[in-house]
Design a protein around this motif. Sequence first.
Motif, short mmCIF file in Angstrom:
data_model
loop_
_atom_site.label_atom_id
_atom_site.label_comp_id
_atom_site.label_asym_id
_atom_site.label_seq_id
_atom_site.Cartn_x
_atom_site.Cartn_y
_atom_site.Cartn_z
N HIS A 128 0.97 -1.17 -0.01
CA HIS A 128 0.07 0.15 -0.25
C HIS A 128 0.83 1.16 -0.06
O HIS A 128 1.13 1.71 0.80
CB HIS A 128 -1.02 -0.09 1.32
N HIS A 144 2.12 5.07 -1.69
CA HIS A 144 1.51 6.09 -2.46
C HIS A 144 2.81 7.11 -2.76
O HIS A 144 3.80 7.69 -1.96
CB HIS A 144 0.88 7.07 -1.54
N LYS A 176 -7.91 0.43 -7.70
CA LYS A 176 -8.30 0.89 -6.41
C LYS A 176 -9.33 1.75 -6.27
O LYS A 176 -9.57 2.62 -7.10
CB LYS A 176 -6.93 1.71 -5.90
N HIS A 197 -7.15 -1.37 4.93
CA HIS A 197 -7.51 -0.88 6.31
C HIS A 197 -8.49 -1.85 7.09
O HIS A 197 -8.03 -2.16 8.05
CB HIS A 197 -7.98 0.64 6.26
N ASP A 256 1.22 2.48 3.89
CA ASP A 256 0.42 3.60 3.42
C ASP A 256 0.99 4.79 3.74
O ASP A 256 0.47 5.99 4.15
CB ASP A 256 -0.89 3.61 4.21
ZN LIG Z 1 -3.74 4.85 1.01
#
Ligand SMILES: [Zn+2]
Length: 464
Positions: A93, A95, A228, A289, A359
């Motif tokens: 995950h 970014h 996603k 999550h 994340d």
């Molecule tokens: Zn995220």
Amino acid sequence: MDDWEIVAPMGDSRSGRLSESHEEHKNEDDTTGIFASLLIPGRGDPMKDQAILCSRKTGKIIYVGLSSRIPPKYYNVHLEKIPVVMPGMWECHAHFMGASPNKPIDFVNLALTSPPEAGARNARVIKDTLYAGFTSAVELGGYATELQRVIEEGSILGPTLYGSGGAISMTAGHGDIFELPYGCSRQKLSVNAPGTDGGAAVVVQADGVDECRKAVRLNLRRGAKCIKVLTSGGVTSRDDRPEYQQLSDEELKVIVEEAGRMGMICAAHAEGKAGIMAAIRAGFKVIEHGSYADDEVYKEMKKNDVMLVATITPLESILDNKDKYPPAMYRKTAELAKIHMAAYRNAVKAGIRCALGSDLFGGPGSVLSPGMNGNEVHLAVKTGGMTPLQAIEAATANGPLTLGPQAPQSGQIKEGYDADLLGLDKNPLDDIEMMRKPKNVKYIWKQGKLVKAPGLDPWDALDI
Ligand SMILES: [Zn+2]
């Protein structure tokens, strides 16, 4: 540096020469050789005294086993002696959005960041991610689709990236920018933007079945390997609420159908139960999550073979750095954190298959900067209640499974798999916390090529 004394590691004089040097020995056949005092294979129990041979030409592992059984044509291959070898890890995950370390991390700032600026920062944070021991990364909203092409050509150093393109959000959903006028928000975060008007490529805003179908195709056009979708609210934007479902069942189903036709699976940003259940109903295979998941959710996840990526790292970071986040985001996170952490532990107990994702989305050097990804491995044990061996399996062998049909043979030390390996001085099964610190990952081979070693300049590890 000196070669090791030429001794047979397993009492066999045929085995390759051992070397303690990190210098890459240019074996004529482009073979990298490693001797692992302890090998953690990714799935299964650790093994002692194993030789690993990798082809730098194909980037694959060509032999794993006792050094005494190395095929004769590789007898002359140098074996680098490493105390502990494990597969390169999978960040599931990521970014890479090009956020500034000096501005609050929010969508407005991201939308106003120009792509060249974002690209320059990304060059730094993808290298940091690799150097933390992550040789592969699944990115769920950001520039990975573009970055991967630059990594592949050899211009910059980073993990192998599998991007989703922009995350699909409904208007007024988790990916909307409430502070901007509607048209501006839609354009600035839209996947239509990159290369055309300089907007950030983080989110595709889509409403209705037709736009949802098109959003998948636009991501595919960028080079997406998975899709996603934001099926519930979250904590990073102003008005959305985690407890409600975002996008209708009809919209979610068409996304899954369209992605499936192109051999891709869908991952849902889903915090509240309604959004999680909607994603499972629509055929999503990964829940990101899963903050408010309960026993009913776990039952459905098991029945439908759905994986969990719990993403605990930002929760811990936000709670520890109150002053660095917008107050609304801090308040929402504090509410959520306890529940989310308990849900993770329950999921592990319930036997849900997990991969690890941190994340991290911040700028270089910030509290949420990619490069601290290894913290999630530690948190899988501390918060999730996994054993260290389970946590390593989640960080390695389970990673590619989050890509469904697009999964490469990776995350395990096995013949035919990607030759992505880590060399460590200490055994992480004895001290999983060591994985938090990039400096503890001493050696990294990506596709059989040494890309991190003491004294090795990262620029020298580039292909061109
Ligand atoms: Zn995220």
